[in-house]
Design an enzyme around this catalytic site. Structure first.
Site, mmCIF file in Angstrom:
data_model
loop_
_atom_site.group_PDB
_atom_site.id
_atom_site.type_symbol
_atom_site.label_atom_id
_atom_site.label_comp_id
_atom_site.label_asym_id
_atom_site.label_seq_id
_atom_site.Cartn_x
_atom_site.Cartn_y
_atom_site.Cartn_z
ATOM 1 N N TRP A 69 0.816 -1.221 0.000
ATOM 2 C CA TRP A 69 0.000 0.000 0.000
ATOM 3 C C TRP A 69 0.842 1.260 0.000
ATOM 4 O O TRP A 69 0.534 2.232 -0.699
ATOM 5 C CB TRP A 69 -1.000 -0.009 1.147
ATOM 6 C CG TRP A 69 -2.129 -0.975 0.889
ATOM 7 C CD1 TRP A 69 -2.434 -2.094 1.611
ATOM 8 C CD2 TRP A 69 -3.082 -0.938 -0.196
ATOM 9 N NE1 TRP A 69 -3.513 -2.750 1.053
ATOM 10 C CE2 TRP A 69 -3.929 -2.068 -0.054
ATOM 11 C CE3 TRP A 69 -3.292 -0.080 -1.272
ATOM 12 C CZ2 TRP A 69 -4.976 -2.333 -0.942
ATOM 13 C CZ3 TRP A 69 -4.329 -0.346 -2.158
ATOM 14 C CH2 TRP A 69 -5.158 -1.463 -1.989
ATOM 15 N N ASP A 88 -1.141 6.723 6.150
ATOM 16 C CA ASP A 88 -2.266 5.923 5.673
ATOM 17 C C ASP A 88 -2.588 4.911 6.779
ATOM 18 O O ASP A 88 -1.831 3.972 7.004
ATOM 19 C CB ASP A 88 -1.879 5.195 4.376
ATOM 20 C CG ASP A 88 -2.981 4.249 3.890
ATOM 21 O OD1 ASP A 88 -4.062 4.198 4.517
ATOM 22 O OD2 ASP A 88 -2.747 3.561 2.874
ATOM 23 N N LYS A 110 -12.105 -1.062 6.262
ATOM 24 C CA LYS A 110 -11.392 -2.097 7.013
ATOM 25 C C LYS A 110 -11.790 -2.056 8.494
ATOM 26 O O LYS A 110 -12.174 -3.053 9.059
ATOM 27 C CB LYS A 110 -9.874 -1.907 6.884
ATOM 28 C CG LYS A 110 -9.377 -1.727 5.465
ATOM 29 C CD LYS A 110 -9.156 -3.047 4.740
ATOM 30 C CE LYS A 110 -8.997 -2.881 3.245
ATOM 31 N NZ LYS A 110 -7.920 -1.997 2.815
HETATM 32 C C1 LIG Z 1 -7.455 -1.220 1.512
HETATM 33 C C2 LIG Z 1 -6.379 -0.227 1.647
HETATM 34 C C3 LIG Z 1 -6.253 0.884 0.779
HETATM 35 C C4 LIG Z 1 -7.127 1.084 -0.446
HETATM 36 O O1 LIG Z 1 -8.346 1.540 -0.163
HETATM 37 P P1 LIG Z 1 -9.431 1.786 -1.339
HETATM 38 O O2 LIG Z 1 -10.537 2.392 -0.556
HETATM 39 O O3 LIG Z 1 -9.752 0.453 -1.933
HETATM 40 O O4 LIG Z 1 -8.834 2.704 -2.313
HETATM 41 C C5 LIG Z 1 -5.244 1.791 1.018
HETATM 42 N N1 LIG Z 1 -4.384 1.631 2.033
HETATM 43 C C6 LIG Z 1 -4.447 0.566 2.866
HETATM 44 C C7 LIG Z 1 -3.464 0.439 3.974
HETATM 45 C C8 LIG Z 1 -5.450 -0.387 2.706
HETATM 46 O O5 LIG Z 1 -5.515 -1.441 3.526
#
Ligand SMILES: *Cc1c(COP(=O)(O)O)cnc(C)c1O
Length: 358
Positions: free
Chosen positions: A100, A170, A194
């Site tokens: 990511w 993030d 998540k």
């Molecule tokens: C799932 C995830 C993303 C992507 O998210 P989207 O909403 O599908 O764009 C980005 N960063 C991390 C750490 C993730 O687990």
């Protein structure tokens, strides 16, 4: 998964929300009762994370990848890019220790210079994130970006050193899993699906001085300043996802807040890692210090048994255990809403499976 108490409440009030005679889904985001709901959710999130007053909390569309673009676009500086007459583009540092963070860096490269550093290294303790002393940081970056929990590899990055530049995180897969010090960050963002609520929502917590660092060309709907001025309602927000996130925030407060949740998460992860470490049939090669409390990848001693494992697990009601195709094997995601009993059920299945096939 979402807390069952939250799902139950959503079901109970699906058709008639608080005597309105209609669903939350059917309310306008301009309706004062919806605005009150939205504000309450923000207040509850602020309370959970102890967000200081000099930060804005934004409820946005576009998920995690939307923020991969929004961060460089918003933080690049007003004079960045040839159209603003600047010859040397802005630079940002990206610490990359997984899929990511790498994806975020690749997106940012469209808008500014990216200095990428950090890596996964094999150590005596297992696979680990390279030591911060070895990171090659640039001298004056607009910001330093990292991903606090690499969802696919099951890697946690904690205890980062202090940087002069604003720190951007993030936190898509570990936000609200435990207390953090928001003041350490310039921007925190997370897609909701998540650890918060359903998909369709992203949350960005932005320090006031970073709201308005973008050239005029940045699209208004992801411009932090525009959204902050409009209470995240410059365009229609994902109203139902915002409502459900609000229910999750209330649920977290009822659980005792993030310290209590952190203890619970640690206990859950301990049970699972213990099972893996105690049994030669399973393996998680990640160094203790970098082991994720949210996503626990593990491999079977014989990969030929993967399909049988998944099939039998499914029959036991143990779902979504297939590892990401990039790493293979298995992955158990044990987000906030997963009860300890769920982890215990997985562990007894794993022990039984190892006895029968080991
Ligand atoms: C799932 C995830 C993303 C992507 O998210 P989207 O909403 O599908 O764009 C980005 N960063 C991390 C750490 C993730 O687990």
């Amino acid at each position: 998964m979402l807390p069952s108490a939250v799902m139950q409440q959503a079901q109970d009030e699906l058709l008639d929300w608080q005597g309105q005679g209609c669903s939350v889904m059917e309310l306008s985001h301009r309706n004062p009762v919806y605005i009150a709901l939205a504000e309450q959710a923000e207040q509850d999130l602020r309370r959970l994370l102890a967000v200081p007053d000099n930060y804005q909390v934004l409820f946005l569309q576009g998920g995690g990848r939307g923020q991969f673009a929004a961060v460089p676009l918003n933080l690049q500086g007003k004079d960045n890019g040839p159209s603003a007459g600047k010859q040397t583009p802005a630079i940002a540092d990206y610490i990359c220790a997984g899929y990511w963070a790498q994806s975020a860096a690749d997106e940012a490269r469209k808008y500014l210079n990216v200095n990428q550093t950090g890596e996964l290294v094999q150590t005596d303790a297992g696979l680990a994130v390279s030591s911060p002393d070895t990171w090659q940081l640039s001298s004056n970056p607009r910001y330093v970006h990292y991903c606090s929990n690499e969802t696919i590899e099951g890697i946690r990055l904690a205890g980062l050193p202090k940087f002069d530049a604003p720190l951007v995180a993030d936190m898509s897969s570990d936000i609200l899993s435990g207390p953090i010090n928001v003041a350490d960050y310039g921007v925190i963002y997370a897609s909701a699906q998540k650890n918060i609520g359903p998909s369709g929502l992203a949350i960005a917590i932005v320090r006031n001085d970073l709201l308005d660092q973008a050239p005029e060309t940045v699209p208004s709907f992801i411009h932090y300043h525009t959204q902050a001025q409009k209470q995240s309602m410059y365009n229609t927000p994902p109203t139902y996802a915002w409502y459900l996130a609000g229910l999750v925030f209330k649920w977290l407060l009822q659980q005792g807040g993030l310290s209590a949740i952190a203890e619970h998460n640690q206990a859950k992860a301990n049970v699972l890692y213990q099972c893996i470490d105690d049994n030669d049939f399973y393996r998680n090669g990640i160094a203790d210090a970098n082991r994720s409390l949210m996503n626990v990848p593990f491999q079977l001693a014989d990969a030929k048994l993967d399909a049988v494992f998944l099939q039998e697990a499914e029959a036991h009601g143990l779902k979504a255990l297939k590892g990401h195709r990039a790493v293979g094997g298995m992955r158990a995601s044990i987000y906030n809403a997963m009860p300890l009993a769920g982890v215990q059920a997985l562990v007894s299945f794993m022990q039984d499976f190892a006895r029968r096939y080991g």
